[in-house]
Design a protein around this motif. Structure first.
Motif, PDB file in Angstrom:
ATOM      1  N   GLN A  91      -8.610  -1.358  -5.722  1.00 13.97           N
ATOM      2  CA  GLN A  91      -7.230  -1.043  -6.076  1.00 13.97           C
ATOM      3  C   GLN A  91      -6.673  -2.084  -7.052  1.00 13.97           C
ATOM      4  O   GLN A  91      -5.988  -1.733  -8.026  1.00 13.97           O
ATOM      5  N   VAL A  92      -6.964  -3.349  -6.800  1.00 15.64           N
ATOM      6  CA  VAL A  92      -6.499  -4.407  -7.701  1.00 15.64           C
ATOM      7  C   VAL A  92      -7.151  -4.248  -9.068  1.00 15.64           C
ATOM      8  O   VAL A  92      -6.516  -4.461 -10.108  1.00 15.64           O
TER       9      VAL A  92
ATOM     10  N   PRO B 159      -4.642   3.422  -0.283  1.00 21.49           N
ATOM     11  CA  PRO B 159      -6.019   3.823   0.036  1.00 21.49           C
ATOM     12  C   PRO B 159      -6.397   5.168  -0.553  1.00 21.49           C
ATOM     13  O   PRO B 159      -7.539   5.382  -0.960  1.00 21.49           O
ATOM     14  N   ARG B 160      -5.424   6.097  -0.603  1.00 17.96           N
ATOM     15  CA  ARG B 160      -5.693   7.426  -1.161  1.00 17.96           C
ATOM     16  C   ARG B 160      -4.782   7.746  -2.337  1.00 17.96           C
ATOM     17  O   ARG B 160      -4.715   8.909  -2.765  1.00 17.96           O
TER      18      ARG B 160
ATOM     19  N   HIS C 137      -9.354   4.880  -8.130  1.00 17.95           N
ATOM     20  CA  HIS C 137     -10.156   3.808  -7.537  1.00 17.95           C
ATOM     21  C   HIS C 137     -10.911   4.366  -6.337  1.00 17.95           C
ATOM     22  O   HIS C 137     -10.757   5.547  -5.979  1.00 17.95           O
ATOM     23  N   GLN C 138     -11.710   3.502  -5.680  1.00 23.55           N
ATOM     24  CA  GLN C 138     -12.550   3.945  -4.571  1.00 23.55           C
ATOM     25  C   GLN C 138     -11.913   3.736  -3.199  1.00 23.55           C
ATOM     26  O   GLN C 138     -12.527   4.065  -2.185  1.00 23.55           O
TER      27      GLN C 138
ATOM     28  N   GLN D 233       0.847  -1.191   0.000  1.00 18.89           N
ATOM     29  CA  GLN D 233       0.000   0.000   0.000  1.00 18.89           C
ATOM     30  C   GLN D 233       0.886   1.247   0.000  1.00 18.89           C
ATOM     31  O   GLN D 233       1.723   1.446   0.889  1.00 18.89           O
ATOM     32  N   ARG D 234       0.680   2.099  -1.005  1.00 18.60           N
ATOM     33  CA  ARG D 234       1.433   3.349  -1.102  1.00 18.60           C
ATOM     34  C   ARG D 234       0.766   4.396  -0.209  1.00 18.60           C
ATOM     35  O   ARG D 234      -0.428   4.679  -0.348  1.00 18.60           O
TER      36      ARG D 234
END
Length: 234
Positions: free
Chosen positions: A171-172, A133-134, A164-165, A67-68
């Motif tokens: 994300q995938v 996530p963001r 993405h949401q 996760q970035r």
């Protein structure tokens, strides 16, 4: 005294139960999505393409789904990971999607048959593929097309993004989309060289012809010479 200790015992038991539940929390496994399946079978006499080597950045060679974060750092998702090797999944996805887009079954991974003679060889290096996530899904890569005799036909640096949401599953999906866009660019570039001749087979070297055996020169044989002459005695 026993009555007073009972609540503490129950509390400890509850904490151990929660710890056990968190330890055995199910982990979701993910794979890249190749998009809609082809509606027709690819041509078995289509272009011949040698795919690879495909290299990926070191940080992607793991099962952890990274996760970035907003500060640019990376952390492993606690409840999600890739279903196997992401590098292997990329090999499979690029091969299948490229085969569908150029309508050819004559695609071979370099890792399986590096000596395969093809019209075009695709060299691909993926230096980034992640999201957060963001943070949007980002793919950074470079591809090169090589023709017969190793001459460079085309090359390009690519950076693709997809929003993405926030959920890992979405994300995938976004990461799958940028991979599909990359393969679409590759297919367009590969088809532009459909008339490139197949790399010529290296001529087989003929075994050296053994030199003819030379016989030693014959020495002349001394033969007795007969002299017809009379011998006189005195």
């Amino acid at each position: 005294m026993i009555v007073r200790r009972l609540p503490l015992t129950l509390l400890l038991a509850g904490l151990l139960t929660l710890t056990g539940c968190s330890h055995f929390m199910p982990v979701s496994l993910y794979q890249l999505d190749g998009g809609p399946s082809a509606t027709k079978t690819a041509d078995k006499d289509g272009m011949s393409v040698l795919l690879g080597p495909i290299t990926v950045a070191d940080y992607l060679q793991r099962e952890s789904l990274l996760q970035r974060q907003e500060d640019g750092s990376l952390s492993a998702a606690g409840n999600a990971r890739w279903a196997g090797s992401l590098a292997t999944d990329l090999d499979r996805q690029v091969l299948r999607q490229l085969s569908s887009r150029i309508n050819s079954q004559r695609l071979v991974l370099a890792s399986d048959n590096p000596s395969f003679k093809a019209q075009v060889q695709v060299l691909l290096s993926v230096t980034r593929l992640d999201s957060g996530p963001r943070q949007p899904a980002v793919l950074e890569a470079q591809w090169r097309l090589v023709g017969r005799d190793g001459q460079l036909l085309d090359t390009r640096l690519v950076r693709l993004e997809e929003k993405h949401q926030g959920a890992v599953a979405d994300q995938v999906r976004a990461q799958s989309v940028v991979v599909q866009e990359l393969v679409e660019q590759l297919a367009t570039a590969v088809k532009a060289h459909a008339n490139t001749p197949i790399a010529a087979e290296e001529p087989r070297r003929k075994a050296p012809t053994p030199a003819a055996r030379q016989e030693p020169p014959r020495m002349p044989v001394a033969e007795p010479i007969r002299i017809d002459a009379e011998v006189f005695r005195f």
